[in-house]
Motif scaffolding. Structure first.
Motif, mmCIF file in Angstrom:
data_model
loop_
_atom_site.group_PDB
_atom_site.id
_atom_site.type_symbol
_atom_site.label_atom_id
_atom_site.label_comp_id
_atom_site.label_asym_id
_atom_site.label_seq_id
_atom_site.Cartn_x
_atom_site.Cartn_y
_atom_site.Cartn_z
ATOM 1 N N SER A 214 1.010 8.203 -11.477
ATOM 2 C CA SER A 214 0.886 8.617 -13.176
ATOM 3 C C SER A 214 -0.136 8.447 -14.182
ATOM 4 O O SER A 214 -0.817 9.152 -15.462
ATOM 5 C CB SER A 214 1.789 6.951 -13.431
ATOM 6 O OG SER A 214 0.994 6.195 -13.296
ATOM 7 N N TYR A 222 0.435 20.822 -20.213
ATOM 8 C CA TYR A 222 0.703 21.646 -19.624
ATOM 9 C C TYR A 222 0.906 23.041 -20.428
ATOM 10 O O TYR A 222 0.317 22.772 -21.623
ATOM 11 C CB TYR A 222 2.717 21.247 -19.791
ATOM 12 C CG TYR A 222 2.967 19.902 -19.509
ATOM 13 C CD1 TYR A 222 2.609 19.481 -18.307
ATOM 14 C CD2 TYR A 222 3.804 19.320 -20.570
ATOM 15 C CE1 TYR A 222 2.893 18.594 -17.526
ATOM 16 C CE2 TYR A 222 4.660 18.191 -19.874
ATOM 17 C CZ TYR A 222 3.530 17.242 -17.884
ATOM 18 O OH TYR A 222 4.009 16.397 -17.868
ATOM 19 N N ALA A 227 6.596 22.240 -21.006
ATOM 20 C CA ALA A 227 7.011 20.660 -21.354
ATOM 21 C C ALA A 227 8.560 20.794 -21.005
ATOM 22 O O ALA A 227 8.351 19.417 -19.916
ATOM 23 C CB ALA A 227 6.595 20.068 -21.861
ATOM 24 N N ASN A 228 8.793 21.355 -21.162
ATOM 25 C CA ASN A 228 10.879 21.505 -21.693
ATOM 26 C C ASN A 228 11.318 21.200 -19.631
ATOM 27 O O ASN A 228 11.692 20.091 -19.077
ATOM 28 C CB ASN A 228 11.230 21.849 -21.956
ATOM 29 C CG ASN A 228 11.417 21.717 -23.967
ATOM 30 O OD1 ASN A 228 11.738 20.925 -24.611
ATOM 31 N ND2 ASN A 228 11.977 22.986 -24.276
ATOM 32 N N ALA A 230 9.322 20.505 -17.651
ATOM 33 C CA ALA A 230 8.234 19.740 -16.083
ATOM 34 C C ALA A 230 8.929 18.158 -16.548
ATOM 35 O O ALA A 230 9.145 17.889 -15.652
ATOM 36 C CB ALA A 230 6.923 19.248 -17.023
ATOM 37 N N GLU A 231 9.646 17.982 -17.951
ATOM 38 C CA GLU A 231 9.784 16.740 -18.227
ATOM 39 C C GLU A 231 11.567 16.731 -17.928
ATOM 40 O O GLU A 231 11.962 15.268 -18.869
ATOM 41 C CB GLU A 231 9.907 16.496 -19.684
ATOM 42 C CG GLU A 231 8.164 15.927 -20.113
ATOM 43 C CD GLU A 231 7.302 15.309 -19.251
ATOM 44 O OE1 GLU A 231 8.243 13.582 -18.156
ATOM 45 O OE2 GLU A 231 6.506 15.280 -18.743
ATOM 46 N N LYS A 232 11.878 17.554 -17.250
ATOM 47 C CA LYS A 232 13.720 17.512 -17.480
ATOM 48 C C LYS A 232 13.993 16.222 -17.120
ATOM 49 O O LYS A 232 13.635 16.036 -15.402
ATOM 50 C CB LYS A 232 14.144 18.657 -16.976
ATOM 51 C CG LYS A 232 15.709 19.374 -16.634
ATOM 52 C CD LYS A 232 16.030 20.187 -16.472
ATOM 53 C CE LYS A 232 17.403 20.425 -17.148
ATOM 54 N NZ LYS A 232 18.311 21.627 -16.169
ATOM 55 N N VAL A 250 8.216 14.585 -9.730
ATOM 56 C CA VAL A 250 7.617 15.621 -10.215
ATOM 57 C C VAL A 250 8.102 16.957 -10.063
ATOM 58 O O VAL A 250 8.692 17.194 -8.931
ATOM 59 C CB VAL A 250 6.219 15.365 -10.202
ATOM 60 C CG1 VAL A 250 5.861 13.473 -10.825
ATOM 61 C CG2 VAL A 250 5.853 16.281 -9.155
ATOM 62 N N ARG A 251 8.930 17.169 -11.088
ATOM 63 C CA ARG A 251 9.004 19.035 -10.788
ATOM 64 C C ARG A 251 7.670 19.641 -10.972
ATOM 65 O O ARG A 251 6.249 19.136 -11.017
ATOM 66 C CB ARG A 251 9.613 18.861 -12.475
ATOM 67 C CG ARG A 251 10.752 18.750 -13.296
ATOM 68 C CD ARG A 251 12.145 18.842 -11.997
ATOM 69 N NE ARG A 251 13.406 18.346 -12.903
ATOM 70 C CZ ARG A 251 15.136 18.208 -12.492
ATOM 71 N NH1 ARG A 251 14.215 19.067 -11.437
ATOM 72 N NH2 ARG A 251 15.409 17.778 -13.113
ATOM 73 N N LYS A 254 5.349 20.208 -13.625
ATOM 74 C CA LYS A 254 4.474 19.169 -14.307
ATOM 75 C C LYS A 254 3.457 18.986 -14.052
ATOM 76 O O LYS A 254 2.430 18.503 -14.113
ATOM 77 C CB LYS A 254 4.711 18.041 -13.991
ATOM 78 C CG LYS A 254 4.207 16.418 -14.528
ATOM 79 C CD LYS A 254 5.438 15.761 -14.392
ATOM 80 C CE LYS A 254 5.254 14.054 -14.807
ATOM 81 N NZ LYS A 254 5.029 13.733 -16.238
#
Length: 485
Positions: A214, A222, A227-228, A230-232, A250-251, A254
């Motif tokens: 982390s 990003y 961002a949308n 990456a954080e989905k 992680v995606r 990301k």
């Protein structure tokens, strides 16, 4: 072969001198028969493997040659491929293609003649006089005029038996060697599976104190609009594996910037640059094939965005299912290279993301994700930028990523060494077959047998006497000429 020093009791003959002419006929209407064409021959095993079962009503015009047990079939089409076979009793009386020269041995051992047709000397002899450049074919006379060493009949049988035993051992060794590449392929896949699940470094991890993954994400931001993705949040069915506590799902979006390439023939009014570009064919699973890299005109304004740099991870959009998601790492092998629109590149945001580790995952477990989440039909499949961006990655700390890459490369190098040894061994085995055949036709396999059986190779039992008997038999077998009325 006329200048070859022959063993005692042997002589030189031509195929045409020891065989009968093959009879031909058209299959009758309503007659069921087995049709042996060139495609029916297994070139590796030298056997009739997949003949056709036809009716005379559907017989092709080439279905004419009547074959019998003990006949030797020699393909006249592409003779260098050596499609030859010995006719067994289950094909006795059936029909073969006129694309074969059918050798019908008379008073000689069929197995000996069949072995002769497998020899490199025979192959080279009839292949050296092929007719035509695009679809080469030998002539019947090329086979019939082939000169070979003829042993006495008793020795022919001994040679054939020895060859059966020796070549069976060679074939067995070859079969085992040919299985090893598939075993190594499964080995590599199991290594990757263990690597990206943490099992490969399980003991190593116990001895280390690793930074949490982390902490990595505070070191960069990003790319705009990612961002949308990456954080989905992950769906339950997306996380199919349990990973170590120090790892994190992680995606791909990301940890990398994902860009599609340029379409060939894109029109532009601005100045262009002629640049090399990677196509789907160049991007293989686990390596790049750079033997043929083409160039296209590219708008100068797009060059910096599309230019590949060392560490870029490449993914194929797809096409056929085998191409889906496959890829490898760009290491700046070609200067100023860009990529096709059917190839995505993912560029890590920082040095603490190992390109090779990400590519290892994409080439192993990632393929199942692409098949599940992409668009696919019977044999075709593809992914888009969004699907690739959402690829779940089990990300270890950078120290463990580095250790995993080191171990995978070490194990793969070990597998590559074995594969090279197998290829060399297969080459030696293939050469061994021809070496054994050459020894057989020089009389070296039966040297001791001749010393122990002088009566079976001389006088009435010599090859010269046998050849005279065959000549007399051939004269008797000739059809009588019709007397004109």
């Amino acid at each position: 072969m006329a200048d070859v020093k022959l063993p005692e009791g042997w002589c030189i003959s031509e195929i045409g001198e020891i065989s009968l002419k093959c009879t031909q006929r058209a299959p009758k209407t309503g007659e069921d028969f087995i049709y042996v064409d060139i495609g029916s021959i297994n070139r590796e095993l030298k056997i009739i493997e997949s003949p056709q079962y036809l009716s005379g009503d559907n017989a092709p015009s080439r279905a004419r040659k009547v074959i019998e047990k003990g006949d030797v079939l020699v393909s006249l089409t592409r003779p260098n491929l050596n499609a030859v076979a010995l006719v067994t009793d289950n094909y006795d009386g059936q029909i073969a293609s006129t694309g074969f020269e059918v050798i019908k041995p008379l008073l000689v051992n069929s197995e000996y003649i069949f072995s002769l047709t497998r020899s490199l000397h025979f192959i080279d002899s009839i292949s050296g006089v092929v007719q035509g450049a695009l679809y080469p074919a030998a002539k019947s006379s090329d086979v019939q005029k082939y000169e070979f060493p003829l042993p006495p009949l008793a020795e022919q049988k001994v040679i054939a038996e020895k060859l059966d035993a020796l070549l069976a051992q060679v074939d067995s060794a070859k079969t085992r060697l040919e299985q090893i590449p598939q075993i190594l392929k499964r080995f590599r896949q199991s290594v990757l599976t263990a690597a990206v699940s943490g099992k490969l470094t399980e003991e190593w991890r116990k001895t280390k104190t690793l930074k949490p993954v982390s902490e990595l994400f505070s070191k960069y931001t990003y790319v705009k609009n990612s961002a949308n993705l990456a954080e989905k949040p992950f769906r339950v069915d997306e996380i199919v594996e349990t990973i170590p506590n120090s790892w994190m799902w992680v995606r791909l979006a990301k940890i990398t910037e994902i860009v599609s390439g340029i379409a060939k023939g894109s029109k532009s009014n601005e100045e262009t640059m002629l640049l090399p570009y990677l196509r789907v064919a160049n991007v293989q699973r686990g390596y790049l094939d750079l033997n043929e890299v083409k160039k296209i005109p590219v708008p100068a304004s797009k060059f910096e965005k599309l230019k590949l740099i060392s560490g870029d991870i490449l993914f194929n959009e797809g096409g056929d299912i085998d191409k889906l998601g496959r890829g490898w790492i760009w290491q700046e092998q070609i200067e100023n290279c860009i990529h096709q629109n059917h190839v995505f590149r993912a560029r890590p945001y920082c040095d603490e993301i190992s390109s090779k580790f990400i590519s290892f995952y994409g080439n192993s477990n990632g393929k199942d994700y692409f098949l599940r989440e992409g668009t696919q039909s019977v044999n075709l499949a593809n992914i888009n930028k969004t699907t690739l961006s959402l690829l779940p990655i089990p990300l270890p700390p950078i120290e463990e990523q580095t250790e995993i890459v080191r171990r995978v490369e070490q194990l793969f190098a070990f597998a590559d060494t074995i594969e090279k040894q197998v290829q060399d061994a297969l080459l030696r085995v293939n050469n061994l077959t021809q070496s054994i055949l050459a020894k057989a036709f020089r009389g070296e396999l039966t040297e001791q047998w001749r010393a122990e059986n002088p009566d079976l190779i001389s006088g009435e039992n010599s090859a010269e006497t046998l050849l005279a008997k065959i000549k007399a038999e051939r004269e008797t077998a000739k059809p009588k000429k019709k007397t004109a009325k």
